[in-house]
Design an enzyme around this catalytic site. Sequence first.
Site, PDB file in Angstrom:
ATOM      1  N   ASP A 192      40.980  43.943  36.872  1.00 20.77           N
ATOM      2  CA  ASP A 192      42.124  43.148  37.320  1.00 20.77           C
ATOM      3  C   ASP A 192      42.776  42.359  36.197  1.00 20.77           C
ATOM      4  O   ASP A 192      43.877  41.838  36.351  1.00 20.77           O
ATOM      5  CB  ASP A 192      41.647  42.131  38.368  1.00 20.77           C
ATOM      6  CG  ASP A 192      41.714  42.676  39.779  1.00 20.77           C
ATOM      7  OD1 ASP A 192      42.601  43.492  40.048  1.00 20.77           O
ATOM      8  OD2 ASP A 192      40.885  42.268  40.612  1.00 20.77           O
TER       9      ASP A 192
HETATM   10  C1  BGC Z   1      38.975  37.595  37.769  1.00 22.68           C
HETATM   11  C2  BGC Z   1      38.708  38.995  38.221  1.00 22.68           C
HETATM   12  C3  BGC Z   1      39.138  39.179  39.628  1.00 22.68           C
HETATM   13  C4  BGC Z   1      40.546  38.666  39.863  1.00 22.68           C
HETATM   14  C5  BGC Z   1      40.806  38.710  41.353  1.00 22.68           C
HETATM   15  C6  BGC Z   1      40.412  37.218  38.019  1.00 22.68           C
HETATM   16  O1  BGC Z   1      40.632  35.895  37.639  1.00 22.68           O
HETATM   17  O2  BGC Z   1      38.658  37.482  36.405  1.00 22.68           O
HETATM   18  O3  BGC Z   1      37.326  39.286  38.086  1.00 22.68           O
HETATM   19  O4  BGC Z   1      39.095  40.532  39.959  1.00 22.68           O
HETATM   20  O5  BGC Z   1      40.707  37.366  39.382  1.00 22.68           O
HETATM   21  O6  BGC Z   1      41.895  38.105  41.793  1.00 22.68           O
HETATM   22  C1  NOJ Z   2      36.387  41.375  40.826  1.00 21.86           C
HETATM   23  C2  NOJ Z   2      37.320  41.999  41.803  1.00 21.86           C
HETATM   24  O1  NOJ Z   2      36.925  41.685  43.117  1.00 21.86           O
HETATM   25  C3  NOJ Z   2      37.358  43.498  41.623  1.00 21.86           C
HETATM   26  O2  NOJ Z   2      38.298  44.058  42.500  1.00 21.86           O
HETATM   27  C4  NOJ Z   2      37.668  43.860  40.210  1.00 21.86           C
HETATM   28  O3  NOJ Z   2      37.582  45.265  40.088  1.00 21.86           O
HETATM   29  C5  NOJ Z   2      36.729  43.199  39.242  1.00 21.86           C
HETATM   30  N1  NOJ Z   2      36.691  41.777  39.477  1.00 21.86           N
HETATM   31  C6  NOJ Z   2      37.076  43.458  37.788  1.00 21.86           C
HETATM   32  O4  NOJ Z   2      38.239  42.807  37.411  1.00 21.86           O
END
Ligand code: BGC
Ligand code: NOJ
Length: 814
Positions: free
Chosen positions: A487
């Site tokens: 993400d």
């Molecule tokens: C996090 C990710 C996550 C995303 C979800 C980010 O701030 O680092 O791990 O998937 O937020 O909204």
């Molecule tokens: C947590 C999120 O829930 C997931 O959708 C994502 O793939 C990972 N973070 C990596 O960014």
Amino acid sequence: MRYGYFDDGNREYVITRPDTPLPWINYLGCQAFYGLISNTAGGYSFYRDARLRRVTRYRYNNVPFDLGGRYIYLRDEECGDFWSPSWQPVCRELEEYQCRHGMGYSIIGAGYQGIEARTRYFVPLDENLEIWQLSVTNHRTSPAAISVFSSVEFCLWDAQDDATNFQRNFSIGEVEVEPGIIYHKTEYRERRNHFAYFACSARVAGFDTQREAFLGPYRGWDRPAAVERGAASNSIAHGWVPIGSHHVKLLLDPGETRQIIFLLGYHENPVERKFDPSGSQSIYKGTVRPVIAKYLEPAQAEAAFQALRSYWCDLLGTCQVETPDEHTNRMVNIWNPCQCMATFNVSRAASFYESGIGRGLGFRDSNQDLLGFVHMMPARARERILDLAATQLPTGGAYHQYQPLTKRGNDDIGGNFNDDPHWLIVGVAAYLKETGDWSILDEPVPYDNQPSSEQPLYEHLQRSFRYTLERLGPHGLPLIGRADWNDCLNLNCFSDTPGQSFQTTTNKEGKVAESVFIAALFVLAGRELAAIAEHRGLPQEAAAYLSEVARMEQAVCDHGWDGKWFLRAYDDFGRKVGSKECEEGKIFIEPQGFAVLAGIGLEDGRAAAALDSVRALLATEHGIVLQQPAYSRYYLHLGEISSYPPGYKENAGIFCHNNPWVMIAEARLGNGDRAHDYYLRINPSAREPISEVHRCEPYVYPQMIAGRDAPTHGEAKNSWLTGTAAWNYYAITQWILGIRPSYKGLEIAPVIPASWSGFCAKRKFRGTTYHIAVKRTGPGNRVSLVVDGVPVTGNVVPLADGGVTDVSVEAALS
Ligand code: BGC
Ligand code: NOJ
């Protein structure tokens, strides 16, 4: 250093001192009513949706970190001394403090001055309430007069609004009180038809429902005025802050034990039957009273607890293993499926790190969660798949998240995460292999929940696949869109405004930035879809999918290979990301693990080279970091990934979710030692002896462990709600132990450490229990099968005939 121990016989983790490095929590409930409970009884409850139907209040990032919960106070009437058997909030020094976190329940208690008190908290099956069974024993030689005070703080339903809209909220709180039952009914007078209740089985000496009356001015939960003086004030909340507290007086003879049951519940009335008498403003209690009366009975509460125990016994009985490694056994047999249940139920919504107001259910997350859940409860997996597919957009793209209460796509975040649609194919394939229920593909499912847009689920899968074909970039690789699995790799975002959300801010249209990760996912999903088409009698369609897959594999080899590892992406300027040419972020874990997992480069040496690079450049003693070198500064064209300080989260943290991709990749190459070695590095149970470093719960996976660039290397964060749960379960059971559901039967393909002489497993699969004994007769991974005494060619145990309950499988590994 440890803060407790595993009691595997009881399927519990026993915490023996309350001051764990972080709150160590558990989940109560597994259907509609949920609670989070810490080892000091902190946490909260909600019905279905942690944001929209929050039953009790919780303040995140509090001081101390975990404050507010299901607190019980005991007061010695003789001397006025008082304490909490869960340690918090009073924090008296206790004797024999113990918290037992089990499957769907927690038992917390301690002794103090000869008085022992323990509370068992759980949510009975098929009910929207939690039971607190408190037992108090007098171990003194003289009688003891003890006052018991219970306490909960109600949330005014919408947790977001509850935490912000005080000009309104301080005027709307309402309760009703009957002997022993407190009803919280804020907003019931108008549009709500639900209320909460807090009931007590004992005769009460008093109660409080207004927080400040209970606590007293300028006081906290650590020394409520009512407890200090030994008397409730029978306060009725009008506005301000509704709470529930019962005061019960106990007189205990030496050696005597008394039990008190408290119920905290949620109830809905039919809209047309809200009030009693009709025309009044008081709650109609005709349907809730029998529920309350039932569970206030000790025998009924006990029976409900036993039913919960056997429910979990059945669930876990689907797959049980006995290997030479205790950490493998414990995680596979007990805690990993328990965590998979939690991630299936609440996705990434509510934990001690997810506030319950941010995300609902994620499209990619929930599809992946199925990998670790589907074998336990296929019927609920089916329902989830259909809900997810109904939020898919007509383009084949998907809403990134949806709200569990409404099941509608979440407009705040929208779509255009270009990996999303493929996870639906992955989830459906896992469901089909487990169940053989091909009828799901014919289920009519709408797009974007729009009436009359229904098409068979199969068409949703076709659109998922086409979505990428219609969005290819300059190298024939998939355009990344807002982000892919990572993400934080925001190649079209270019955010330079402080505070702007990387997740929701408007992105460039983006016709250049491509993702090698999505290419690998496309290959995996495309192969699954081809197998499904084949099974539906559509060989030409299957062939067409496979030719697109072959084209994508070629594109990965031509443009996604960096010499010793797979590239990560191309940015918006068409420059490489995750390449030796980059100054930082030269190698990423995701494409290495996922490309090999998808079968790319197995024959031409790329897979082996990529995994060697992972071992040389990314593996640490605490797990495999996401990329190296970490980004030391913010890169406008890369986005959130470079916003994190080095070593945390996506910026070179050990992002546990993707470690099992490498385990599976190693298993695909036949490297059992390496696969299991990686498995153990992040296995929570194996890390228990270093709890002071790891800090999170030793019984569930965290999302992230600080990487080698962080000063706190080895420290875990964000426990419980992470795709790590499902992927580790899938990696260890299906790829390392190699017990793999397939369309033709149960495939047996273990890739285990060389030192293991074998292992045993019991796996229920499509109504039959397979008793599997794997014996090593040579150093390799070649499998010879004997099924019910008869040698079988290949490594698939053919599907048992209907009615066959048990099958014995002997597998020789040579
Ligand atoms: C996090 C990710 C996550 C995303 C979800 C980010 O701030 O680092 O791990 O998937 O937020 O909204
Ligand atoms: C947590 C999120 O829930 C997931 O959708 C994502 O793939 C990972 N973070 C990596 O960014």
